[in-house]
Scaffold this motif. Structure first.
Motif, PDB file in Angstrom:
ATOM      1  N   MET A  74     -18.447 -14.918 -19.480  1.00 49.61           N
ATOM      2  CA  MET A  74     -18.561 -13.723 -18.638  1.00 49.61           C
ATOM      3  C   MET A  74     -17.417 -13.627 -17.633  1.00 49.61           C
ATOM      4  N   GLY A  75     -16.533 -14.618 -17.646  1.00 47.41           N
ATOM      5  CA  GLY A  75     -15.390 -14.599 -16.736  1.00 47.41           C
ATOM      6  C   GLY A  75     -15.630 -15.306 -15.420  1.00 47.41           C
ATOM      7  N   TYR A  76     -16.698 -16.086 -15.336  1.00 44.73           N
ATOM      8  CA  TYR A  76     -17.028 -16.783 -14.098  1.00 44.73           C
ATOM      9  C   TYR A  76     -16.609 -18.246 -14.139  1.00 44.73           C
ATOM     10  N   THR A  77     -16.187 -18.736 -12.990  1.00 46.63           N
ATOM     11  CA  THR A  77     -15.952 -20.163 -12.791  1.00 46.63           C
ATOM     12  C   THR A  77     -17.137 -20.706 -12.012  1.00 46.63           C
ATOM     13  N   VAL A  78     -17.750 -21.753 -12.526  1.00 46.68           N
ATOM     14  CA  VAL A  78     -18.953 -22.311 -11.901  1.00 46.68           C
ATOM     15  C   VAL A  78     -18.545 -23.342 -10.848  1.00 46.68           C
ATOM     16  N   ILE A  79     -19.028 -23.126  -9.631  1.00 48.55           N
ATOM     17  CA  ILE A  79     -18.654 -23.968  -8.497  1.00 48.55           C
ATOM     18  C   ILE A  79     -19.849 -24.796  -8.027  1.00 48.55           C
ATOM     19  N   GLN A  80     -19.683 -26.092  -8.033  1.00 46.61           N
ATOM     20  CA  GLN A  80     -20.692 -26.991  -7.500  1.00 46.61           C
ATOM     21  C   GLN A  80     -20.221 -27.503  -6.136  1.00 46.61           C
ATOM     22  N   TRP A  81     -20.412 -28.768  -5.868  1.00 47.91           N
ATOM     23  CA  TRP A  81     -19.996 -29.341  -4.590  1.00 47.91           C
ATOM     24  C   TRP A  81     -19.850 -30.843  -4.750  1.00 47.91           C
ATOM     25  N   ASN A  82     -19.019 -31.404  -3.922  1.00 49.12           N
ATOM     26  CA  ASN A  82     -18.868 -32.853  -3.885  1.00 49.12           C
ATOM     27  C   ASN A  82     -19.625 -33.451  -2.709  1.00 49.12           C
ATOM     28  N   THR A  83     -19.665 -32.695  -1.596  1.00 45.53           N
ATOM     29  CA  THR A  83     -20.414 -33.127  -0.409  1.00 45.53           C
ATOM     30  C   THR A  83     -21.562 -32.159  -0.151  1.00 45.53           C
ATOM     31  N   LEU A 110     -16.445 -16.153  -8.992  1.00 47.93           N
ATOM     32  CA  LEU A 110     -16.986 -17.497  -8.791  1.00 47.93           C
ATOM     33  C   LEU A 110     -18.500 -17.392  -8.736  1.00 47.93           C
ATOM     34  N   ILE A 111     -19.184 -18.393  -9.248  1.00 46.96           N
ATOM     35  CA  ILE A 111     -20.643 -18.389  -9.174  1.00 46.96           C
ATOM     36  C   ILE A 111     -21.149 -19.795  -8.903  1.00 46.96           C
ATOM     37  N   ARG A 151     -20.159  -7.676   6.702  1.00 47.40           N
ATOM     38  CA  ARG A 151     -19.491  -8.428   7.771  1.00 47.40           C
ATOM     39  C   ARG A 151     -18.765  -9.652   7.202  1.00 47.40           C
ATOM     40  N   ILE A 152     -19.400 -10.336   6.263  1.00 45.47           N
ATOM     41  CA  ILE A 152     -18.765 -11.494   5.619  1.00 45.47           C
ATOM     42  C   ILE A 152     -17.440 -11.082   4.995  1.00 45.47           C
ATOM     43  N   HIS A 153     -17.472  -9.961   4.300  1.00 45.68           N
ATOM     44  CA  HIS A 153     -16.252  -9.474   3.650  1.00 45.68           C
ATOM     45  C   HIS A 153     -15.214  -9.042   4.680  1.00 45.68           C
ATOM     46  N   GLU A 154     -15.646  -8.326   5.700  1.00 42.84           N
ATOM     47  CA  GLU A 154     -14.719  -7.819   6.714  1.00 42.84           C
ATOM     48  C   GLU A 154     -14.083  -8.940   7.524  1.00 42.84           C
ATOM     49  N   MET A 155     -14.780 -10.081   7.638  1.00 42.24           N
ATOM     50  CA  MET A 155     -14.215 -11.225   8.351  1.00 42.24           C
ATOM     51  C   MET A 155     -13.197 -11.980   7.486  1.00 42.24           C
ATOM     52  N   GLY A 156     -13.051 -11.541   6.255  1.00 40.44           N
ATOM     53  CA  GLY A 156     -12.033 -12.121   5.382  1.00 40.44           C
ATOM     54  C   GLY A 156     -12.499 -13.304   4.553  1.00 40.44           C
ATOM     55  N   TYR A 157     -13.796 -13.559   4.543  1.00 38.42           N
ATOM     56  CA  TYR A 157     -14.295 -14.700   3.788  1.00 38.42           C
ATOM     57  C   TYR A 157     -14.449 -14.356   2.307  1.00 38.42           C
ATOM     58  N   GLU A 158     -14.299 -15.365   1.501  1.00 42.88           N
ATOM     59  CA  GLU A 158     -14.418 -15.186   0.049  1.00 42.88           C
ATOM     60  C   GLU A 158     -15.894 -15.050  -0.325  1.00 42.88           C
ATOM     61  N   ILE A 159     -16.158 -14.183  -1.299  1.00 45.56           N
ATOM     62  CA  ILE A 159     -17.534 -13.949  -1.743  1.00 45.56           C
ATOM     63  C   ILE A 159     -17.675 -14.298  -3.219  1.00 45.56           C
ATOM     64  N   GLY A 160     -18.650 -15.144  -3.494  1.00 46.88           N
ATOM     65  CA  GLY A 160     -19.008 -15.479  -4.863  1.00 46.88           C
ATOM     66  C   GLY A 160     -20.452 -15.092  -5.107  1.00 46.88           C
ATOM     67  N   SER A 161     -20.896 -15.250  -6.336  1.00 43.21           N
ATOM     68  CA  SER A 161     -22.264 -14.897  -6.702  1.00 43.21           C
ATOM     69  C   SER A 161     -23.177 -16.116  -6.655  1.00 43.21           C
ATOM     70  N   HIS A 162     -24.419 -15.872  -6.237  1.00 47.83           N
ATOM     71  CA  HIS A 162     -25.449 -16.913  -6.292  1.00 47.83           C
ATOM     72  C   HIS A 162     -26.579 -16.461  -7.213  1.00 47.83           C
TER      73      HIS A 162
END
Length: 246
Positions: free
Chosen positions: A164-173, A145-146, A98-109
């Protein structure tokens, strides 16, 4: 003394010759460039545009994920990024789809929810690969993205994931929604801290018991401030465009 002087002269001549070779080949510049390319994680991007990326981690549970998606659908939020763990994706394939079908981006956790920095590269590669296969099997998406479990990393972990080809995503808020401090506390924290180019951390796991109540207010509050929502990838792409223009 003569032998010492001779060695000194030889050392100086060797250094001079190396300097000439470096000057001819440009190797010092290459070495300097390589030294500057330190592995990094992305917390936000510098931009004057009022855009932010809403991001949601999901590692467990079936009570919060779908209601979170219901809120996003009701509020007509078309862009968001979800970081899914491998085991959760396999246990709840319909929600992941459903997440994918709604058009949202998916990364790895990741796969097991353990701090990567406590384990060798071989373990990291294995865990990330397992999660990647699980996510791709269910959603058809191969994540690039991971967000590491618990946001844990060090330079070695970053280097391994980059290789491995991943960009590591953290957060600011950080909404701190997982602490369940109260709906208004979550809302106030996000609205107070968010800024242009921000990556906002939230959770759609069952541990985040107040996010579905806080999320509509967060969305309305950010929109009232003039913010638009983009995916993390769109945020990164905008930063690259700006750097080219500059």
């Amino acid at each position: 003394m003569r032998s010492v002087r001779r060695m000194t002269v030889i050392t100086l001549l060797a250094a001079f010759c190396l300097a000439l070779v470096f000057a001819a080949t440009g190797q010092p510049q290459v070495l300097a460039a390589e030294k500057e390319k330190k592995p990094t994680a992305i917390y936000k991007v510098d931009t004057d545009q009022k855009v932010v990326a809403l991001t949601f981690d999901i590692s467990w549970g079936n009570k919060v994920p779908d209601p979170t998606l219901d809120v996003l659908e009701k509020e007509k939020v078309k862009k968001a990024t979800f970081f899914l763990s491998g085991p959760w994706t396999l246990r709840h394939p319909e929600t992941a789809k459903r997440i994918h079908e709604m058009g949202y981006e998916i990364g790895s956790h990741g796969n097991l929810h353990k701090d990567f920095s406590n384990y060798p590269d071989s373990w990291i590669r294995e865990q990330v690969s397992i999660a990647e296969r699980s996510i791709q099997q269910v959603t058809g998406v191969k994540p690039t993205l991971i967000r590491t479990p618990n946001g844990d990393f060090n330079p070695r972990v970053l280097r391994c994931l980059n290789q491995m080809g991943y960009t590591v995503i953290q957060w600011n808020t950080d909404s701190l929604d997982w602490k369940n401090p109260g709906t208004q506390a979550i809302v106030n924290r996000v609205l107070k801290r968010a800024e242009p180019g921000d990556i906002i951390l939230m959770h759609a796991s069952d541990s985040s018991k107040q996010i579905t109540e806080a999320l509509p207010q967060i969305i309305d509050g950010l929109r009232a401030k003039g913010y638009q929502f983009v995916t993390v990838s769109e945020l990164l792409a905008q930063a690259k465009v700006q750097s080219k223009v500059e």
